[in-house]
Write a protein that holds these residues in place. Structure first.
Motif, short mmCIF file in Angstrom:
data_model
loop_
_atom_site.label_atom_id
_atom_site.label_comp_id
_atom_site.label_asym_id
_atom_site.label_seq_id
_atom_site.Cartn_x
_atom_site.Cartn_y
_atom_site.Cartn_z
N VAL A 76 -41.60 21.75 -26.51
CA VAL A 76 -42.46 22.46 -27.45
C VAL A 76 -42.65 21.62 -28.70
O VAL A 76 -41.67 21.21 -29.33
CB VAL A 76 -41.84 23.83 -27.80
CG1 VAL A 76 -42.67 24.55 -28.85
CG2 VAL A 76 -41.69 24.68 -26.54
N PRO A 77 -43.90 21.35 -29.11
CA PRO A 77 -44.14 20.58 -30.34
C PRO A 77 -43.89 21.43 -31.58
O PRO A 77 -43.71 22.66 -31.49
CB PRO A 77 -45.63 20.21 -30.22
CG PRO A 77 -46.22 21.33 -29.42
CD PRO A 77 -45.15 21.74 -28.43
N TYR A 78 -43.93 20.79 -32.74
CA TYR A 78 -43.72 21.53 -33.98
C TYR A 78 -44.93 22.39 -34.31
O TYR A 78 -44.80 23.58 -34.63
CB TYR A 78 -43.43 20.57 -35.15
CG TYR A 78 -43.19 21.31 -36.44
CD1 TYR A 78 -41.92 21.75 -36.77
CD2 TYR A 78 -44.24 21.59 -37.32
CE1 TYR A 78 -41.68 22.45 -37.95
CE2 TYR A 78 -44.01 22.29 -38.50
CZ TYR A 78 -42.73 22.72 -38.81
OH TYR A 78 -42.51 23.42 -39.97
N GLY A 104 -36.07 15.73 -31.48
CA GLY A 104 -36.97 16.11 -30.42
C GLY A 104 -37.20 17.60 -30.33
O GLY A 104 -37.63 18.10 -29.29
N GLY A 105 -36.93 18.32 -31.41
CA GLY A 105 -37.13 19.75 -31.43
C GLY A 105 -35.95 20.56 -30.92
O GLY A 105 -36.06 21.79 -30.76
N GLN A 106 -34.81 19.89 -30.64
CA GLN A 106 -33.63 20.65 -30.26
C GLN A 106 -33.28 21.62 -31.40
O GLN A 106 -33.25 21.24 -32.56
CB GLN A 106 -32.45 19.72 -29.97
CG GLN A 106 -32.70 18.67 -28.91
CD GLN A 106 -33.09 17.33 -29.50
OE1 GLN A 106 -33.94 17.25 -30.38
NE2 GLN A 106 -32.45 16.27 -29.03
N PHE A 107 -33.01 22.84 -31.03
CA PHE A 107 -32.83 23.94 -31.97
C PHE A 107 -31.34 24.12 -32.18
O PHE A 107 -30.60 24.40 -31.24
CB PHE A 107 -33.44 25.20 -31.35
CG PHE A 107 -34.02 26.17 -32.33
CD1 PHE A 107 -35.27 25.95 -32.89
CD2 PHE A 107 -33.34 27.34 -32.65
CE1 PHE A 107 -35.82 26.88 -33.77
CE2 PHE A 107 -33.88 28.26 -33.52
CZ PHE A 107 -35.13 28.03 -34.09
N MET A 113 -31.43 10.72 -29.87
CA MET A 113 -32.13 11.53 -30.85
C MET A 113 -32.97 12.63 -30.21
O MET A 113 -33.01 13.76 -30.69
CB MET A 113 -33.00 10.65 -31.74
CG MET A 113 -32.23 9.67 -32.62
SD MET A 113 -33.32 8.67 -33.66
CE MET A 113 -33.89 9.90 -34.85
N THR A 114 -33.66 12.31 -29.14
CA THR A 114 -34.69 13.21 -28.62
C THR A 114 -34.30 13.98 -27.36
O THR A 114 -34.93 15.00 -27.05
CB THR A 114 -35.97 12.43 -28.30
OG1 THR A 114 -35.69 11.42 -27.32
CG2 THR A 114 -36.53 11.77 -29.55
N ARG A 115 -33.28 13.52 -26.63
CA ARG A 115 -33.05 14.12 -25.31
C ARG A 115 -31.62 14.61 -25.08
O ARG A 115 -31.24 14.88 -23.94
CB ARG A 115 -33.43 13.13 -24.20
CG ARG A 115 -34.91 12.77 -24.21
CD ARG A 115 -35.38 12.26 -22.85
NE ARG A 115 -34.99 10.87 -22.60
CZ ARG A 115 -35.24 10.22 -21.46
NH1 ARG A 115 -35.87 10.84 -20.47
NH2 ARG A 115 -34.86 8.97 -21.31
N THR A 116 -30.80 14.72 -26.13
CA THR A 116 -29.43 15.19 -25.95
C THR A 116 -29.18 16.47 -26.73
O THR A 116 -29.83 16.76 -27.73
CB THR A 116 -28.39 14.13 -26.40
OG1 THR A 116 -28.52 13.91 -27.81
CG2 THR A 116 -28.58 12.83 -25.65
#
Length: 455
Positions: A51-53, A96-99, A174-177
């Motif tokens: 999901v993008p910002y 990467g948008g991880q919440f 940064m983006t996938r963990t």
């Protein structure tokens, strides 16, 4: 990841102030608290896309719904809401948008597990209306790095530009963990040292117990915890198992020396992140930072810098346990149960230290090297990591029992560690379970993971 500081803090005129910053973490046992943090992937159904910002149903709108429905307060960077606060808890965004929920410091695992449950119920309520779900695994099982949208945070632009200069997997980190961690207190420098050594030695055991990242871009990647492996080629200056922690004389001053030698990322001034990547905080202390000539650092700069080190255990005014993959709801409560049981009871801490104090530097290094791939089956000292895990979980369970923190029905905290008891006894991590499903009922697809393990 931290939100921007809200105050500038005092100037640093003496190195001693950096040591005192850490010493302020010393607390009597009665004041020790438990702070649990966990990250999760936000995905769109039915294709499970990230999901993008911006845009309808984007991360920005999700944050807005938390404000409107549940009273969270916004934190802005420019015109964008990039974090939320509520009391001592906050919600923030990874690159990467991880919440991420960073929970309040609480007194028992009953409380922190209740906090997690309330947060996930809010996630589900908003997700049902906006058409998204959230998934807790250590590594994004389906999407390529190029598919992941970046969040509009200035520090991430600086870090993203710097990462490829110092390692091959930093952008994946940064983006996938996603991880789950717990932050715990100490009574004194000596208590900090003992807890640091125990938790650093045992971090690979936690990695094996919580392994939940066996897929990359829809296929098995050969690892139990690919998230853990990623840290081995992210940035050698700020990651690893810190052998100096086990050397004679280790304490707050030695950790300050380590932190001063970690290259900087940025300085936050007047609402903007200034690129300081690769520069020296030692030079900054001398007023010789090229981007701010003649200026001395502020305490907010030091506290920011402390967040840019990524060892397996990180010292701030508390100790952060950083070795576990994210996972399903129950494991978000099991992680604090493990470390509270080991570190917050004196007899358990002594037993854990007795277990690890004879391990050599090579023993610890071999665990760090081999556990990401082999998990609980990693050979170690004539047995396997599973053997060690059984012992560690038993110690933690006794520590929880000894703490005797009960809830309304009189239950103590031991039931929170039961998922780990089952994993240690069976030798079957979540990665093992998912790989078996992939070969059988999932029919060679990772998409069912978004159904089976979503919150």
């Amino acid at each position: 990841m931290s939100a921007p500081p809200t105050s500038r803090g005092e100037p640093i005129t003496d190195r001693r102030q950096l040591v005192e910053y850490l010493e302020k973490g010393n607390k009597p046992a009665a004041d020790w608290r438990i702070g649990t943090e966990h990250e999760k992937f936000v995905f769109r159904g039915p294709d499970h896309a990230p999901v993008p910002y911006a845009g309808p149903g984007g991360i920005g709108e999700i944050l807005g719904e938390f404000q409107k429905r549940f009273g969270w307060q916004p934190v802005y960077e420019g015109d964008n809401v990039i974090a939320l606060t509520q009391g001592l808890a906050n919600i923030s965004l990874e690159p990467g948008g991880q919440f991420e929920l960073s929970g309040a410091p609480l007194t028992s695992i009953h409380q922190t597990c209740g906090e997690v449950g309330e947060h996930l119920s809010q996630v589900r309520a908003i997700g049902q209306d906006l058409g998204f779900g959230m998934l807790g695994l250590g590594f994004n099982p389906k999407w390529k790095r190029s598919d992941i949208p970046w969040m509009p945070k200035g520090r991430y632009k600086i870090m993203g530009d710097y990462m490829p200069k110092v390692g091959t997997l930093g952008l994946d980190m940064m983006t996938r963990t996603c991880t789950v961690q717990v932050n715990l207190d100490f009574a004194s420098e000596a208590d900090m040292v003992k807890k640091f050594r125990v938790s650093l030695a045992l971090q690979p055991i936690a990695t094996a117990l919580f392994a939940a990242s066996p897929f990359t871009e829809g296929k098995p990647n050969g690892f139990q915890s690919f998230r853990s492996h990623i840290w081995t080629d992210t940035d050698k200056d700020r990651t690893g198992d810190l052998p100096f922690v086990f050397e004679d004389g280790f304490g707050f001053e030695r950790y300050v020396d380590y932190a001063l030698d970690v290259p900087m990322y940025f300085v936050y001034r007047d609402g903007k992140y200034l690129d300081a990547s690769g520069l020296s905080f030692r030079d900054y202390l001398d007023g010789k930072l090229p981007i701010l000539p003649g200026e001395l650092p502020l305490m907010t700069d030091w506290s920011d810098h402390m967040t840019t080190m990524f060892p397996e255990v990180r010292l701030k005014k508390y100790l952060e346990m950083r070795g576990a993959d994210a996972g399903p709801w129950g494991r978000l409560c099991a992680l604090p149960a493990l470390w509270v049981g080991l570190l917050y009871d004196g007899a358990a801490l002594d037993a854990a230290w007795d277990l690890v104090k004879g391990w050599s530097r090579e023993d610890r290094a071999s665990l760090r090297r081999d556990v990401p791939r082999l998990g609980l089956s990693t050979p170690f000292q004539g047995g396997t990591v599973q053997d060690v895990a059984r012992h560690v979980v038993d110690i933690a369970r006794e520590g929880l029992r000894s703490r005797a923190r009960t809830a309304g029905m009189g239950d103590d905290e031991t039931h929170f560690i039961e998922p780990l008891v089952a994993i240690a006894e069976s030798g079957r991590s979540l990665s093992t379970e998912m790989l078996e499903k992939y070969e059988t009922v999932w029919a060679g697809s990772v998409d069912p993971a978004y159904r089976d393990y979503a919150y």
